[in-house]
Design a protein around this motif. Structure first.
Motif, PDB file in Angstrom:
ATOM      1  N   THR A 241       0.104  22.622  -6.121  1.00 34.77           N
ATOM      2  CA  THR A 241      -0.895  23.671  -5.899  1.00 34.77           C
ATOM      3  C   THR A 241      -2.231  23.067  -5.491  1.00 34.77           C
ATOM      4  OG1 THR A 241       0.153  24.687  -7.779  1.00 34.77           O
ATOM      5  CG2 THR A 241      -1.761  25.810  -6.856  1.00 34.77           C
ATOM      6  N   ALA A 242      -2.619  21.994  -6.205  1.00 33.60           N
ATOM      7  CA  ALA A 242      -3.913  21.375  -5.924  1.00 33.60           C
ATOM      8  C   ALA A 242      -3.928  20.816  -4.519  1.00 33.60           C
ATOM      9  CB  ALA A 242      -4.176  20.265  -6.936  1.00 33.60           C
TER      10      ALA A 242
ATOM     11  N   LEU B 236       0.833  -1.208   0.000  1.00 37.09           N
ATOM     12  CA  LEU B 236       0.000   0.000   0.000  1.00 37.09           C
ATOM     13  C   LEU B 236       0.862   1.250   0.000  1.00 37.09           C
ATOM     14  CD1 LEU B 236      -2.664  -1.095   2.655  1.00 37.09           C
ATOM     15  CD2 LEU B 236      -2.886  -1.122   0.165  1.00 37.09           C
ATOM     16  N   ARG B 237       0.791   1.954  -1.128  1.00 34.62           N
ATOM     17  CA  ARG B 237       1.538   3.206  -1.193  1.00 34.62           C
ATOM     18  C   ARG B 237       0.525   4.354  -1.137  1.00 34.62           C
ATOM     19  NH1 ARG B 237       6.398   4.904  -2.659  1.00 34.62           N
ATOM     20  NH2 ARG B 237       7.063   2.841  -3.304  1.00 34.62           N
ATOM     21  N   VAL B 238       0.610   5.144  -0.046  1.00 33.06           N
ATOM     22  CA  VAL B 238      -0.318   6.282   0.096  1.00 33.06           C
ATOM     23  C   VAL B 238       0.256   7.489  -0.618  1.00 33.06           C
ATOM     24  CG1 VAL B 238      -1.457   7.802   1.714  1.00 33.06           C
ATOM     25  CG2 VAL B 238      -1.072   5.422   2.326  1.00 33.06           C
ATOM     26  N   GLU B 239      -0.563   8.064  -1.459  1.00 32.34           N
ATOM     27  CA  GLU B 239      -0.069   9.241  -2.178  1.00 32.34           C
ATOM     28  C   GLU B 239      -0.161  10.483  -1.306  1.00 32.34           C
ATOM     29  OE1 GLU B 239      -1.214  10.062  -6.141  1.00 32.34           O
ATOM     30  OE2 GLU B 239      -1.456   7.927  -6.578  1.00 32.34           O
ATOM     31  N   GLU B 240       0.834  11.331  -1.426  1.00 30.67           N
ATOM     32  CA  GLU B 240       0.887  12.555  -0.617  1.00 30.67           C
ATOM     33  C   GLU B 240      -0.346  13.418  -0.867  1.00 30.67           C
ATOM     34  OE1 GLU B 240       3.135  11.538  -2.687  1.00 30.67           O
ATOM     35  OE2 GLU B 240       4.834  10.906  -1.446  1.00 30.67           O
ATOM     36  N   GLY B 241      -0.745  13.445  -2.116  1.00 26.43           N
ATOM     37  CA  GLY B 241      -1.890  14.291  -2.503  1.00 26.43           C
ATOM     38  C   GLY B 241      -3.183  13.862  -1.825  1.00 26.43           C
ATOM     39  N   SER B 242      -3.229  12.598  -1.405  1.00 23.04           N
ATOM     40  CA  SER B 242      -4.415  12.151  -0.670  1.00 23.04           C
ATOM     41  C   SER B 242      -4.200  12.313   0.821  1.00 23.04           C
ATOM     42  CB  SER B 242      -4.702  10.671  -0.950  1.00 23.04           C
ATOM     43  OG  SER B 242      -4.708  10.428  -2.320  1.00 23.04           O
ATOM     44  N   LEU B 243      -2.975  11.998   1.253  1.00 22.68           N
ATOM     45  CA  LEU B 243      -2.712  11.936   2.687  1.00 22.68           C
ATOM     46  C   LEU B 243      -2.874  13.286   3.374  1.00 22.68           C
ATOM     47  CD1 LEU B 243      -1.713  10.362   5.158  1.00 22.68           C
ATOM     48  CD2 LEU B 243       0.577  11.176   4.578  1.00 22.68           C
ATOM     49  N   TYR B 244      -2.212  14.311   2.841  1.00 21.19           N
ATOM     50  CA  TYR B 244      -2.191  15.579   3.565  1.00 21.19           C
ATOM     51  C   TYR B 244      -3.565  16.230   3.676  1.00 21.19           C
ATOM     52  CZ  TYR B 244       2.721  15.228   4.403  1.00 21.19           C
ATOM     53  OH  TYR B 244       3.908  14.814   4.883  1.00 21.19           O
ATOM     54  N   PRO B 245      -4.336  16.299   2.580  1.00 22.16           N
ATOM     55  CA  PRO B 245      -5.707  16.825   2.764  1.00 22.16           C
ATOM     56  C   PRO B 245      -6.514  15.979   3.744  1.00 22.16           C
ATOM     57  CG  PRO B 245      -5.139  16.823   0.455  1.00 22.16           C
ATOM     58  CD  PRO B 245      -4.020  16.085   1.167  1.00 22.16           C
ATOM     59  N   ALA B 246      -6.294  14.634   3.717  1.00 19.00           N
ATOM     60  CA  ALA B 246      -7.048  13.773   4.632  1.00 19.00           C
ATOM     61  C   ALA B 246      -6.672  14.075   6.076  1.00 19.00           C
ATOM     62  CB  ALA B 246      -6.777  12.308   4.312  1.00 19.00           C
ATOM     63  N   LEU B 247      -5.375  14.310   6.312  1.00 17.18           N
ATOM     64  CA  LEU B 247      -4.943  14.650   7.666  1.00 17.18           C
ATOM     65  C   LEU B 247      -5.622  15.938   8.141  1.00 17.18           C
ATOM     66  CD1 LEU B 247      -1.130  13.782   7.504  1.00 17.18           C
ATOM     67  CD2 LEU B 247      -2.849  12.703   8.955  1.00 17.18           C
TER      68      LEU B 247
ATOM     69  N   GLU C 257      -4.215  23.554  -2.002  1.00 13.70           N
ATOM     70  CA  GLU C 257      -5.585  24.050  -2.027  1.00 13.70           C
ATOM     71  C   GLU C 257      -6.513  23.150  -1.194  1.00 13.70           C
ATOM     72  OE1 GLU C 257      -7.745  27.106  -4.380  1.00 13.70           O
ATOM     73  OE2 GLU C 257      -5.764  26.842  -3.577  1.00 13.70           O
ATOM     74  N   GLN C 258      -6.343  21.834  -1.452  1.00 10.07           N
ATOM     75  CA  GLN C 258      -7.212  20.885  -0.739  1.00 10.07           C
ATOM     76  C   GLN C 258      -6.940  20.895   0.755  1.00 10.07           C
ATOM     77  OE1 GLN C 258      -7.068  16.924  -2.407  1.00 10.07           O
ATOM     78  NE2 GLN C 258      -7.273  17.746  -4.470  1.00 10.07           N
ATOM     79  N   MET C 259      -5.679  21.015   1.095  1.00 15.32           N
ATOM     80  CA  MET C 259      -5.329  21.045   2.510  1.00 15.32           C
ATOM     81  C   MET C 259      -5.946  22.270   3.183  1.00 15.32           C
ATOM     82  SD  MET C 259      -1.389  19.823   2.461  1.00 15.32           S
ATOM     83  CE  MET C 259      -1.078  19.982   4.213  1.00 15.32           C
ATOM     84  N   ARG C 260      -5.903  23.367   2.471  1.00 21.35           N
ATOM     85  CA  ARG C 260      -6.412  24.598   3.057  1.00 21.35           C
ATOM     86  C   ARG C 260      -7.926  24.476   3.291  1.00 21.35           C
ATOM     87  NH1 ARG C 260      -5.945  29.105  -0.621  1.00 21.35           N
ATOM     88  NH2 ARG C 260      -3.696  28.990  -0.512  1.00 21.35           N
ATOM     89  N   ASP C 261      -8.599  23.897   2.281  1.00 21.27           N
ATOM     90  CA  ASP C 261     -10.050  23.756   2.401  1.00 21.27           C
ATOM     91  C   ASP C 261     -10.431  22.853   3.553  1.00 21.27           C
ATOM     92  OD1 ASP C 261     -10.596  25.453   0.432  1.00 21.27           O
ATOM     93  OD2 ASP C 261     -11.091  23.952  -1.097  1.00 21.27           O
ATOM     94  N   ALA C 262      -9.589  21.823   3.783  1.00 22.54           N
ATOM     95  CA  ALA C 262      -9.942  20.848   4.810  1.00 22.54           C
ATOM     96  C   ALA C 262      -9.690  21.376   6.220  1.00 22.54           C
ATOM     97  CB  ALA C 262      -9.169  19.558   4.600  1.00 22.54           C
TER      98      ALA C 262
END
Lengths: 107, 891
Positions: free
Chosen positions: B37-38, A40-51, B41-46
């Motif tokens: 950037t995306a 399982l490789r978690v992508e940064e683009g998913s992880l950080y917003p999820a955190l 953006e998503q982090m900021r929104d969350a």
């Protein structure tokens, strides 16, 4: 691992990781990768917003601390509410996999 | 400025944190991070603070949008403020009269006896009642002379209360102490009072050392409820001013138990002799004047208490009658039942009289607000259409719909917020106006209508509700756009797409329907008031003035009362400019009307009600002064003295009812069920309305003041004169003073004023419904104007073409006006049936017309038609001035 398939279980993975102790974002990806046998490789683009999302929801809390190599890192820690959610998610996951398994065996 | 700065700081810190976190990650791993950037953006929104951030952003954006069209926004806010303010004002009235609990301990345990009782009987109830934890007595005083001044402007209102009154209510004094049982010991023994917060602030300048000082009080009069004073006047009395010791000051919220009264002071009931000299009501068993308020024991229900209380009541009545009680009398006493009324919201005759009108007014004012909301909804719909491109663009750029809806609702909420804030002063002014309106009556209503927490809460709730009403639908509709078509179409080219305006038009139709119901109500109530005011009384109320003096209070007794009444009359008659004058016991339209049981030979009553008749005791020349024609027989003469046989003049209704076709002249009437007096009929007077405009004149008989059948309570003079009120006022005072300097004048009032006072309720409804009607008309006009102007704007091209190919201006005007008319006719078709359906519930408040009054319907149609013309003529004229060349070129 494709991003979509991970989406539903990402929270579970992160919460389970944090249940073992505080960890920063990079540490979380490493742990998930290692503990899943490099599956399982978690992508940064998913992880950080999820955190951020889980932080807003009060499941985890964050704190800036010194990392092992003396850099400032944002450490995440499981809250009481997060622990509860983890138990829930685990139960759900087990029910789900059990259901799929019994289906496969029957069919 | 500072906030802006803080906001930008907060956002900057969040961005920095995110940046640092990403930096850390990148420093650890070698892999790529994807679309930086995306992710940022998503982090900021969350993040939590970002949610707040976006709300602030919405508000800022909303403010900018509102500021972009300041005129429209101002009108929107103003109409909302008017609607909400009017609601708040009426609500404050409803709240004070109908909803507010008394500021006392456990108000739900309080009950009120439905009838006033004699003081001795009150004492028995207080001492012997088992079902109540406390029984207190109270009576209302008006026009109490203050500081030795006889000027009515300077007089106080007060309450006589039993010593346990404050204890039963469970209220403590703010300073000093309240009255207690210690002040209940004996007649006249305790010249002590507790004063109200208002009096303490107003007259004593909030003196912190007030307790222990004295207040100088004179005589007054009983405000409501009246007893028969009986005849005997044992001792001479002289009204005097006396110093009362101030025991304490009540807290600001406490105004007693009667809604609509604000006593300035509370004095012991045992001081009755001082305030109402010469009556001796403390010992009289026949004078009913004490209002009883009691607290239920926690274990008792109202029903149980009522049953037990009535057993006690019967016992008391039988004891009072003593031995030799006839079986018939005993059965009569059985009928005397006391009902217990819910006392938790205080005692209020107001409530019975005003309950229905107030709810109707509340409903009307809600409709006004609905109409205002409809205007706003239309404004927002139109604005939404104008912003289709903006919204389409934003959606194409990936803003999700909930976010857009949220932003549009934020804008609506801002409108409501401004409206609500502005409505507070408007509501306050409206309450003040309402207050002057209701306090003009007799007795004057003292209600504190200043906005308080409850009213503000109500205002807030209404504002939120209005946001939902006018904001949500337009927000949902504006964001339901097809991105492709929106971005493709150019704004001007939307020629004939009429379906898009149907929403707006439907709103206008509803608006017209709503305002139709209001206008119909207004027409009905206005016509009712007109009918009442022009009702033939049987005499002309013009140039008739009434004045009341208080001979008993000045120490006159027995036959002296008649003598002084006559002496004042003679003085009045010699005053220049006074055409005619007389006096009577009950007066005209002052809320006091005597009645009794009578018996007539040859008439068999089928129910006890049949033997009831009203009566009045009148002075010489009463009929000619008031202008009541005598149809048969003669007026009282000088020969009808105290020692001559008793005679009476009866009215038409009485003659018809008891004597039918027989001539009543010379017949005998037995006064009172105990046949106290026999009266010989000497004349028949025309039926007149002298106390109520609304009702048919009741059976009535008149006796001479020289041959009284009942104690004279006071003396009301009827004076016919065309002098200016101020001059007449002076002359009346002069005459009374020259007859006896001791005599106190209770009031001088033109009869018209008294009649108006008796129609307080009708005037209140009529005036407010006119106000609401015009408000709805104004709002409806604005709404229709808006939609027509908008419609003309949209059809610029079409109209341009029509003018280019030779369309005449009047045709163009007609196109526009007919469009408006169509909407209005639609509104009328819905509104009138609804109005007719609703008006049936108004039946009891109407007079001289049916709820389906044709003239009123006609008036509504004409008014609405005029409104249509006014609202559509300007857009229509503008349409005729469209320059075909530029209209076609603007593509």
């Amino acid at each position: 691992m494709p991003r979509d398939a991970l989406q539903g279980t990402l929270d579970l993975l992160v919460l389970q990781t944090l249940a073992r102790g505080t960890q920063h974002g990079y540490g979380i990806t490493c742990h998930i990768l290692a503990a899943s046998g490099q599956q399982l490789r978690v992508e940064e683009g998913s992880l950080y917003p999820a955190l951020r999302r889980m932080e807003s929801a009060g499941l985890i809390k964050a704190e800036w601390k010194q990392s092992e190599n003396n850099r400032r890192a944002r450490y995440y820690q499981l809250t009481k509410k997060g622990a509860g959610r983890l138990a829930q998610e685990m139960q759900k996951w087990e029910q789900h996999t059990a259901a799929v398994k019994s289906f496969l065996e029957f069919a | 400025m500072l906030r802006k700065f803080m906001n930008s700081l907060r956002r900057k810190r969040l961005d920095e944190e995110i940046q640092e976190e990403i930096e850390f990650h990148r420093s650890q791993s070698s892999g790529s991070f994807g679309n930086l950037t995306a992710i940022r953006e998503q982090m900021r929104d969350a993040s939590t603070s970002a949610a707040f951030e976006s709300l602030l952003q919405d508000i800022r954006y909303g403010l900018r949008i509102l500021a972009r069209t300041p005129g429209v926004s101002a009108i929107a806010i103003l109409s909302l403020a008017l609607g909400i303010g009017a609601n708040a004002a009426i609500f404050s009235l409803v709240d004070r009269v109908m909803l507010s609990f008394l500021p006392v301990t456990q108000p739900e345990q309080l009950v009120l006896f439905d009838e006033v009782q004699p003081y001795p009987r009150f004492k028995e109830f207080r001492n012997r009642s088992q079902v109540f934890s406390g029984v207190a007595g109270t009576a209302s005083l008006a026009d109490v002379a203050f500081n030795g001044s006889d000027n009515p402007e300077n007089s106080l209102t007060g309450r006589l209360v039993s010593g346990n009154y404050f204890n039963v209510l469970g209220v403590q004094a703010m300073m000093g102490r309240a009255l207690s049982d210690a002040e209940d010991t004996g007649p006249g023994a305790h010249p002590e009072v507790v004063i109200s917060y208002a009096l303490w602030r107003g007259r004593f300048h909030a003196d912190p050392a007030i307790v222990g000082k004295t207040i100088r009080l004179g005589a007054g009069r009983l405000n409501s409820g009246w007893g028969s004073s009986g005849f005997e006047q044992d001792q001479p009395v002289v009204p005097s001013n006396r110093n009362f010791l101030i025991l304490g000051v009540m807290p600001p919220g406490f105004i007693g138990e009667t809604v609509g009264e604000r006593p300035d002071f509370w004095a012991p009931l045992t001081m009755e002799e001082h305030f109402l000299p010469g009556r001796h009501w403390l010992s009289r068993r026949t004078a009913r004047w004490v209002q009883i308020i009691a607290r239920l024991k926690p274990c008792c229900s109202v029903g149980q208490a009522e049953a037990a209380n009535n057993i006690l009541n019967r016992q008391l009545l039988v004891e009072e009658e003593g031995a030799g009680l006839s079986e018939a009398r005993r059965r009569e006493l059985e009928q005397d039942k006391i009902k217990l009324l819910d006392g938790s919201k205080g005692f209020s005759g107001l409530r019975n009289e005003f309950a229905k009108p107030l709810w109707i007014l509340m409903a009307m004012v809600c409709v006004v607000l609905l109409i205002a909301c409809a205007n706003l909804a239309n404004l927002l719909l139109a604005r939404g259409t104008a912003r289709r491109r903006e919204i389409g663009t934003r959606m194409a750029l990936g803003v999700d719909r909930p976010r857009l809806v949220r932003q549009l609702i934020t804008e609506s909420f801002l409108l409501s917020l401004f409206g609500a804030v502005l409505s507070v002063p408007i509501g306050w002014l409206a309450s003040r106006a309402l207050f002057t309106m209701v306090s003009a009556g007799d007795p004057a209503l003292a209600l504190n209508l200043a906005p308080d927490g409850r009213v503000l809460l109500f205002t807030g709730a209404v504002a939120i509700l209005t946001t939902l009403l006018f904001g949500v639908a337009p927000a949902l509709r504006s964001t339901r756009v097809d991105i492709h078509s929106v971005l493709k179409e150019s704004e001007r080219s939307t020629t004939g797409n009429r379906s898009r305006v149907t929403g707006e038009k439907a709103v206008v139709v509803i608006q017209v329907a709503l305002s139709t119901t209001l206008l119909f109500g207004m027409a009905l109530f206005t016509r009712t008031l007109y009918n009442l005011r022009t009702q033939d009384l049987g005499y002309s109320p013009e140039r008739l003035t009434t004045a009341r003096i208080d001979p008993i209070g000045a120490g006159y007794k027995g036959e002296q009362i008649g003598e002084i009444a006559q002496r004042v009359l003679e003085k009045l008659r010699t005053q220049p400019g006074i055409v005619a004058a007389s006096y009577s016991d009950n007066g005209l339209f002052v809320g006091r009307d005597s009645g009794t049981h009578i018996r007539v030979n040859g008439f068999q009553p089928s129910s006890p009600k049949d033997s009831l008749a009203r009566f009045d005791q009148v002075g010489p020349g009463y009929f000619s002064t008031v202008g009541i024609p005598l149809l048969l027989g003669r007026d009282f003469a000088d020969t009808d003295t105290a020692h001559a046989p008793r005679v009476t003049v009866i009215n038409e209704s009485m003659a018809r009812f008891y004597f039918g076709k027989r001539s009543p002249l010379g017949q005998t009437i037995f006064y009172d069920s105990r046949l106290k007096f026999t009266l010989t009929v000497i004349g028949v007077a025309k039926d007149v309305r002298d106390h109520l405009v609304r009702d048919q004149p009741p059976r009535r008989f008149y006796v001479s003041y020289m041959q009284p059948v009942d104690g004279q309570m006071g003396t009301d003079y009827e004076i016919r004169s065309s002098l200016a009120p101020a001059v007449l006022d002076r002359q009346i005072r002069q005459a009374v003073h020259s007859a006896s300097p001791r005599l106190r004048i209770e009031y001088i009032r033109p009869l018209d004023k008294s009649i108006d006072n008796s129609l307080l309720r009708e005037r209140l409804i009529a005036r407010l419904s006119i106000l609401f009607g015009f408000l709805s008309l104004l709002l409806g006009c604005a709404g229709l104007f808006g939609i027509m102007a908008y419609s003309v704007g949209r059809r610029t091209r079409e109209i341009g073409i029509r003018i280019a190919i030779g369309g005449q201006p009047h045709n163009v005007v007609w196109t526009v006006v007919s469009e408006a008319l169509l909407l209005v006719v639609g509104g009328l078709l819905i509104g009138i049936p609804v109005a007719l359906l609703l008006s049936r519930y108004l039946q009891s408040l109407l007079f001289g017309l049916t709820p389906a009054d044709g003239w009123s319907i006609f008036a509504v149609i004409v008014t609405t038609g005029l409104m249509t013309l006014v609202a559509s003529i300007i857009p229509a004229r503008r349409a005729t001035r469209i320059d075909p060349v530029s209209a076609l070129r603007c593509e």
